[in-house]
Design a protein around this motif. Structure first.
Motif, PDB file in Angstrom:
ATOM      1  N   LEU A  53       0.829  -1.200   0.000  1.00 11.41           N
ATOM      2  CA  LEU A  53       0.000   0.000   0.000  1.00 11.41           C
ATOM      3  C   LEU A  53       0.864   1.251   0.000  1.00 11.41           C
ATOM      4  N   TRP A  54       1.901   1.257   0.816  1.00  9.24           N
ATOM      5  CA  TRP A  54       2.793   2.415   0.896  1.00  9.24           C
ATOM      6  C   TRP A  54       3.665   2.544  -0.352  1.00  9.24           C
ATOM      7  N   GLN A  55       4.009   1.421  -0.983  1.00  2.00           N
ATOM      8  CA  GLN A  55       4.746   1.478  -2.249  1.00  2.00           C
ATOM      9  C   GLN A  55       3.865   2.098  -3.337  1.00  2.00           C
ATOM     10  N   LEU A  56       2.588   1.709  -3.361  1.00  2.00           N
ATOM     11  CA  LEU A  56       1.657   2.322  -4.317  1.00  2.00           C
ATOM     12  C   LEU A  56       1.574   3.829  -4.088  1.00  2.00           C
ATOM     13  N   ALA A  57       1.436   4.227  -2.829  1.00  2.00           N
ATOM     14  CA  ALA A  57       1.329   5.654  -2.512  1.00  2.00           C
ATOM     15  C   ALA A  57       2.578   6.408  -2.935  1.00  2.00           C
ATOM     16  N   ALA A  58       3.732   5.804  -2.764  1.00  2.00           N
ATOM     17  CA  ALA A  58       4.982   6.451  -3.177  1.00  2.00           C
ATOM     18  C   ALA A  58       5.047   6.564  -4.699  1.00  2.00           C
ATOM     19  N   HIS A  59       4.645   5.506  -5.384  1.00  2.00           N
ATOM     20  CA  HIS A  59       4.700   5.486  -6.847  1.00  2.00           C
ATOM     21  C   HIS A  59       3.708   6.480  -7.470  1.00  2.00           C
ATOM     22  N   MET A  60       2.572   6.672  -6.834  1.00  2.00           N
ATOM     23  CA  MET A  60       1.530   7.519  -7.392  1.00  2.00           C
ATOM     24  C   MET A  60       1.659   8.984  -6.968  1.00  2.00           C
ATOM     25  N   ASN A  61       2.657   9.308  -6.176  1.00  2.00           N
ATOM     26  CA  ASN A  61       2.881  10.666  -5.707  1.00  2.00           C
ATOM     27  C   ASN A  61       4.103  11.261  -6.400  1.00  2.00           C
ATOM     28  N   ARG A  62       4.341  12.523  -6.101  1.00  2.97           N
ATOM     29  CA  ARG A  62       5.558  13.154  -6.625  1.00  2.97           C
ATOM     30  C   ARG A  62       6.764  12.519  -5.935  1.00  2.97           C
ATOM     31  N   GLU A  63       7.920  12.640  -6.554  1.00  2.00           N
ATOM     32  CA  GLU A  63       9.121  11.955  -6.085  1.00  2.00           C
ATOM     33  C   GLU A  63       9.485  12.280  -4.642  1.00  2.00           C
ATOM     34  N   ALA A  64       9.327  13.527  -4.235  1.00  2.00           N
ATOM     35  CA  ALA A  64       9.733  13.952  -2.894  1.00  2.00           C
ATOM     36  C   ALA A  64       8.558  13.967  -1.903  1.00  2.00           C
ATOM     37  N   ALA A  65       7.526  13.170  -2.150  1.00  2.00           N
ATOM     38  CA  ALA A  65       6.345  13.171  -1.286  1.00  2.00           C
ATOM     39  C   ALA A  65       6.708  12.771   0.137  1.00  2.00           C
ATOM     40  N   THR A  66       6.115  13.469   1.086  1.00  2.00           N
ATOM     41  CA  THR A  66       6.318  13.161   2.503  1.00  2.00           C
ATOM     42  C   THR A  66       5.419  11.991   2.904  1.00  2.00           C
ATOM     43  N   GLU A  67       5.659  11.447   4.087  1.00  2.00           N
ATOM     44  CA  GLU A  67       4.797  10.384   4.599  1.00  2.00           C
ATOM     45  C   GLU A  67       3.358  10.885   4.718  1.00  2.00           C
ATOM     46  N   GLY A  68       3.203  12.140   5.132  1.00  2.00           N
ATOM     47  CA  GLY A  68       1.865  12.718   5.241  1.00  2.00           C
ATOM     48  C   GLY A  68       1.157  12.793   3.902  1.00  2.00           C
ATOM     49  N   GLU A  69       1.881  13.164   2.849  1.00  2.00           N
ATOM     50  CA  GLU A  69       1.279  13.225   1.509  1.00  2.00           C
ATOM     51  C   GLU A  69       0.894  11.829   1.018  1.00  2.00           C
ATOM     52  N   LYS A  70       1.738  10.856   1.294  1.00  2.00           N
ATOM     53  CA  LYS A  70       1.419   9.473   0.917  1.00  2.00           C
ATOM     54  C   LYS A  70       0.188   8.993   1.684  1.00  2.00           C
ATOM     55  N   ALA A  71       0.119   9.328   2.968  1.00  2.00           N
ATOM     56  CA  ALA A  71      -1.036   8.946   3.789  1.00  2.00           C
ATOM     57  C   ALA A  71      -2.302   9.601   3.266  1.00  2.00           C
ATOM     58  N   ARG A  72      -2.209  10.849   2.863  1.00  2.00           N
ATOM     59  CA  ARG A  72      -3.380  11.538   2.306  1.00  2.00           C
ATOM     60  C   ARG A  72      -3.850  10.850   1.022  1.00  2.00           C
ATOM     61  N   TRP A  73      -2.909  10.420   0.177  1.00  2.00           N
ATOM     62  CA  TRP A  73      -3.261   9.709  -1.048  1.00  2.00           C
ATOM     63  C   TRP A  73      -3.985   8.404  -0.699  1.00  2.00           C
ATOM     64  N   ILE A  74      -3.467   7.675   0.270  1.00  2.00           N
ATOM     65  CA  ILE A  74      -4.087   6.406   0.678  1.00  2.00           C
ATOM     66  C   ILE A  74      -5.516   6.646   1.155  1.00  2.00           C
ATOM     67  N   LEU A  75      -5.687   7.596   2.064  1.00  2.00           N
ATOM     68  CA  LEU A  75      -7.024   7.846   2.590  1.00  2.00           C
ATOM     69  C   LEU A  75      -7.960   8.359   1.512  1.00  2.00           C
ATOM     70  N   LEU A  76      -7.457   9.166   0.609  1.00  2.00           N
ATOM     71  CA  LEU A  76      -8.288   9.667  -0.481  1.00  2.00           C
ATOM     72  C   LEU A  76      -8.817   8.525  -1.348  1.00  2.00           C
ATOM     73  N   GLN A  77      -7.982   7.528  -1.634  1.00  2.00           N
ATOM     74  CA  GLN A  77      -8.423   6.380  -2.445  1.00  2.00           C
ATOM     75  C   GLN A  77      -9.524   5.603  -1.731  1.00  2.00           C
ATOM     76  N   ALA A  78      -9.344   5.381  -0.439  1.00  2.00           N
ATOM     77  CA  ALA A  78     -10.349   4.647   0.334  1.00  2.00           C
ATOM     78  C   ALA A  78     -11.646   5.451   0.437  1.00  2.00           C
ATOM     79  N   HIS A  79     -11.520   6.725   0.708  1.00  2.00           N
ATOM     80  CA  HIS A  79     -12.684   7.597   0.843  1.00  2.00           C
ATOM     81  C   HIS A  79     -13.443   7.694  -0.485  1.00  2.00           C
ATOM     82  N   ARG A  80     -12.704   7.816  -1.578  1.00  2.00           N
ATOM     83  CA  ARG A  80     -13.317   7.866  -2.915  1.00  2.00           C
ATOM     84  C   ARG A  80     -14.128   6.601  -3.177  1.00  2.00           C
ATOM     85  N   ALA A  81     -13.543   5.447  -2.877  1.00  2.00           N
ATOM     86  CA  ALA A  81     -14.246   4.181  -3.102  1.00  2.00           C
ATOM     87  C   ALA A  81     -15.526   4.124  -2.266  1.00  2.00           C
ATOM     88  N   PHE A  82     -15.434   4.534  -1.011  1.00  2.00           N
ATOM     89  CA  PHE A  82     -16.582   4.482  -0.100  1.00  2.00           C
ATOM     90  C   PHE A  82     -17.692   5.435  -0.537  1.00  2.00           C
TER      91      PHE A  82
END
Length: 139
Positions: A53-82
Motif C-alpha cells: 500500500l505504501w509502495q503504491l502511494a509512493a509510486h503515485m505521488n511526486r518523487e519527494a512526497a512526505t509520509e503525510g502526503e502518501k497517507a493523504r493519497w491512501i485515505l483519499l483512495q479509500a474515501h473515494r471508493a466508499f
C-alpha cells in the motif's frame, strides 16, 4: 509517523479494488462519541502485505512526497471508493481487525473527515475469498 499497536472494532466498512489489489477501509472512534476520527486501511488480498500500500502511494505521488502526503493519497483512495460507490462490498457495521505493526499518521487536522490514518494488515468479517482475490487492473 508512529507504528500502530493494532485495533479492532465494529464500524462502517468497505472492501475496494485498487490497481489489482483488494483493500479494506473502516472508520475507528477515539472515544464514546463515535465520530469516526480515524481511517483504517489495509490489504485484504492473500499474500499482500501493507508495505505494498505504501509502495503504491509512493509510486503515485511526486518523487519527494512526505509520509503525510502518501497517507493523504491512501485515505483519499479509500474515501473515494466508499463515497463514490467503487467498492466490492459495504457494511454499515461489521467487525474488522487491524494487526499491530502498521503505520499511524496524524494529519494535524481533518482530511476526508478523518484526523488520523492507521494502516496495517487487515481482516474484515464478511469478506469472502472471491471478494479479496486479486482483481484485473482497470484504467
Amino acid at each position: 509517523m508512529h507504528h500502530n499497536g493494532g485495533a479492532e472494532g465494529r464500524t462502517r466498512t468497505c472492501v475496494f479494488p485498487l490497481l489489482g489489489t483488494v483493500f479494506g477501509y473502516a472508520t475507528h472512534h477515539l472515544d464514546e462519541r463515535r465520530l469516526g476520527e480515524v481511517g483504517i486501511v489495509g490489504p485484504l488480498t492473500p499474500g499482500v502485505d501493507v508495505s505494498w500500500l505504501w509502495q503504491l502511494a509512493a509510486h503515485m505521488n511526486r518523487e519527494a512526497a512526505t509520509e503525510g502526503e502518501k497517507a493523504r493519497w491512501i485515505l483519499l483512495q479509500a474515501h473515494r471508493a466508499f463515497v463514490c460507490g467503487d467498492f466490492l462490498a459495504r457494511w454499515d457495521e461489521t467487525g474488522w481487525k487491524l494487526e499491530p505493526g502498521g503505520r499511524r499518521i496524524d494529519f494535524g487536522g481533518a482530511w476526508c473527515n478523518r484526523y488520523e490514518l492507521w494502516t496495517g494488515n487487515l481482516t474484515i468479517e464478511g469478506a469472502t475469498p472471491d471478494m479479496v482475490a486479486p482483481k484485473p487492473t482497470r484504467y
